[in-house]
Design a protein around this motif. Structure first.
Motif, short mmCIF file in Angstrom:
data_model
loop_
_atom_site.label_atom_id
_atom_site.label_comp_id
_atom_site.label_asym_id
_atom_site.label_seq_id
_atom_site.Cartn_x
_atom_site.Cartn_y
_atom_site.Cartn_z
N ASP A 41 0.83 -1.20 0.00
CA ASP A 41 0.00 0.00 0.00
C ASP A 41 0.87 1.26 0.00
N LEU A 43 2.16 2.88 -2.89
CA LEU A 43 2.25 3.63 -4.14
C LEU A 43 1.42 4.92 -4.11
N ALA A 45 -1.96 7.53 -3.43
CA ALA A 45 -3.35 7.58 -3.88
C ALA A 45 -3.46 7.43 -5.40
N ASN A 46 -2.39 7.73 -6.10
CA ASN A 46 -2.43 7.71 -7.56
C ASN A 46 -1.28 6.86 -8.11
N PRO A 48 -0.75 5.00 -10.78
CA PRO A 48 -0.27 5.20 -12.16
C PRO A 48 0.65 6.40 -12.29
N GLU A 49 0.24 7.52 -11.70
CA GLU A 49 1.08 8.72 -11.78
C GLU A 49 2.43 8.47 -11.13
N LEU A 51 4.04 5.64 -10.73
CA LEU A 51 4.89 4.72 -11.49
C LEU A 51 5.39 5.35 -12.78
N ILE A 52 4.55 6.15 -13.44
CA ILE A 52 5.00 6.79 -14.67
C ILE A 52 6.15 7.76 -14.35
N LYS B 21 -8.58 8.43 3.48
CA LYS B 21 -7.10 8.39 3.46
C LYS B 21 -6.58 9.09 2.20
N ASP B 22 -7.17 8.78 1.05
CA ASP B 22 -6.69 9.40 -0.19
C ASP B 22 -7.00 10.90 -0.19
N SER B 25 -4.41 12.59 2.03
CA SER B 25 -2.97 12.34 1.86
C SER B 25 -2.46 12.67 0.46
N TYR B 26 -3.37 13.00 -0.45
CA TYR B 26 -2.97 13.31 -1.83
C TYR B 26 -3.47 14.71 -2.14
N ARG B 231 -8.56 10.41 -14.22
CA ARG B 231 -8.35 9.21 -13.41
C ARG B 231 -9.01 9.42 -12.07
N ILE B 233 -9.37 8.79 -8.48
CA ILE B 233 -8.45 8.28 -7.45
C ILE B 233 -9.14 7.15 -6.67
N PHE B 237 -5.81 -0.25 -9.88
CA PHE B 237 -4.62 -0.25 -10.71
C PHE B 237 -4.93 -0.28 -12.20
#
Lengths: 213, 267
Positions: A41, A43, A45-46, A48-49, A51-52, B21-22, B25-26, B231, B233, B237
């Motif tokens: 857990d 990576l 909240a995003n 894909p962003e 990893l890119i 959480k997201d 935290s983002y 996208r 959130i 994946f």
């Protein structure tokens, strides 16, 4: 090494052969880290962003390390270090491919038409793609067989790595341009610039531009 | 700290809500750094009490409000809003607060009040991002007066039934759900009513990329990416991107504000 003998013992090809698997494992660190983070857990909240971006950064790091080999082997007078260069270059290619696949899947949904639109519409994607194309040729011709077949043209072809480096930093710079956030692109630009400057100074001292050795 | 709020059925969405959480935290809150997790990491030391919000400019009754008085000015509602970031990601968030118009009516804007400017706090000790000269601090955002008076435009004090965490813009922010997220200023200390359009922070930095209006619009791409999809959130994946809706899906309520305007020009 002692002061009475200023020239260190030369590492043999065999010694480098023993280091190589270690370097291979170290170069897998980014990939192993992503997998570990993915299962823990980590990576964000995003993913894909994350990893890119992360794959793009590591591709640049690997490219810098590849280009650092030649200056380093001259600096510490260990020509055998060149035996690590191909592997590092292929890792730069590997992380670039992951960067590209991440974009193709998460940004463009595997749609070729949509990818093409992105390439022609957006300068930073265009530049990134221009950096990638020569990398493919370099990766394919990295084998000993291709070195033999291409002969003296091989080195000429592989000098395009300098263009790849410049385009990659330009791509990174454009990515950050809208946010005025240039610290990292400058850092990589300066690192690559220093590595290229080292080569330039060296070849000028040699009175030749062949850059062999 | 809990913040009791009554759900307002007029602003309800059936979409799956983004996890707390997201949501916490983002964040983009450049005063704490440009990384998405920098706000969570650094915002803890921001002082949110005592806190006053000053309202000035083209108003009959300029004055300062203590944050605790603002919390009592109207009943706190819970509204679920979509949040669409200009960077093409989105969330679904239960905010707590009330319409900004409730507050603005208290100070009686004059006929000259054409625009509203929001100014974010500057606390150098708590904000390492202030050293990054990306933005000329303080962060400034703004709306046209009719946008500011629109009932959807919300003064937010809480999220997920709790007081706003610092990284989300404590103790008070705005939420304007049909506009890209950067329009929704955080940790506001000043609201200035003006006759002229303010030069907002992102317009000042990159006017070709970020406009004053910044209405969510899938047909007007950002120079560096398409705005046609986003996208969501937390969708997972391998989840496909979601189509972006005109005005982020709030067109039936806000499209009339922009009748006759060239939206490609006023982006």
């Amino acid at each position: 090494m002692s002061f009475s003998d200023p020239r260190p013992a030369k590492w043999s090809a065999k010694q480098l052969g023993r280091i190589k698997p270690l370097v291979f494992v170290v170069a897998l660190y980014p990939l192993l880290r992503w997998i570990w983070l993915g299962f823990n857990d980590g990576l964000g909240a995003n993913p894909p962003e994350f990893l890119i971006r992360s794959s793009g950064i590591w591709a640049l790091v690997a490219l810098c390390l590849t280009l650092a080999i030649t200056p380093l082997r001259r600096l510490i007078q260990q020509p055998a270090l060149v035996r690590l260069r191909r592997m590092l270059g292929l890792f730069a290619f590997f992380y670039t491919v992951l960067h590209l696949l991440g974009w193709a899947m998460w940004e463009r949904g595997w749609s070729l038409a949509s990818m093409w639109d992105d390439v022609v519409q957006r300068t930073f994607i265009t530049i990134g793609m221009l950096a990638f194309v020569p990398m493919v040729a370099l990766a394919i011709t990295s084998t000993t067989g291709w070195m033999r077949r291409l002969g003296r043209y091989w080195q000429a072809l592989h000098r395009s790595v300098y263009a790849v480096a410049a385009l990659s930093v330009w791509h990174f710079w454009l990515v950050r341009a809208g946010k005025n956030d240039f610290f990292e692109p400058y850092a990589y630009g300066i690192a690559l610039g220093a590595l290229l400057l080292f080569r330039l100074v060296h070849s000028m001292r040699q009175g030749t531009v062949s850059g062999r050795q | 700290e809990p913040l009791p709020a009554t759900p307002n059925p007029d602003y309800w969405l059936s979409n799956r809500q983004t996890s707390e959480k997201d949501v916490t935290s983002y964040n983009n809150f450049y005063e704490f750094g440009t990384g998405k997790t920098d706000p969570l990491r650094h915002a803890g030391s921001m002082q949110t009490r005592p806190w006053t919000v000053t309202i000035e400019g083209e108003v009959v009754k300029p004055r300062s409000f203590d944050i605790d008085d603002l919390l009592k000015l109207a009943s706190i509602e819970e509204r679920i809003y979509r949040l669409r970031c200009v960077e093409a990601w989105s969330m679904v968030i239960p905010w707590s607060g009330y319409s900004l118009s409730t507050l603005l009516k208290q100070v009686e804007p004059t006929s000259k009040a054409k625009y509203v400017e929001f100014v974010t706090v500057v606390q150098p000790e708590a904000m390492p991002g202030l050293n990054d000269r990306i933005i000329e601090w303080p962060y400034v955002e703004g709306l046209r007066i009719d946008e500011a008076m629109h009932p959807l435009t919300m003064l937010v004090f809480g999220v997920y039934g709790k007081m706003l965490p610092n990284q989300n813009g404590a103790p008070m922010r705005v939420a304007i759900p049909w506009k890209y997220g950067f329009k929704s200023g955080k940790s506001i200390v000043k609201i200035r009513l003006r006759e002229t359009m303010p030069v907002t922070s992102w317009v000042g930095i990159a006017p070709n990329e970020y406009g004053f209006y910044a209405n969510v619009n899938p047909t007007v791409p950002h120079p560096r990416w398409s705005q046609a999809s986003e996208r969501r959130i937390g969708d997972g994946f391998f989840a496909p991107r979601v189509d972006t809706l005109m005005y982020n899906g709030y067109g039936d309520q806000v499209a009339s504000l922009y009748a006759g305007m060239d939206l490609a020009k006023y982006y």
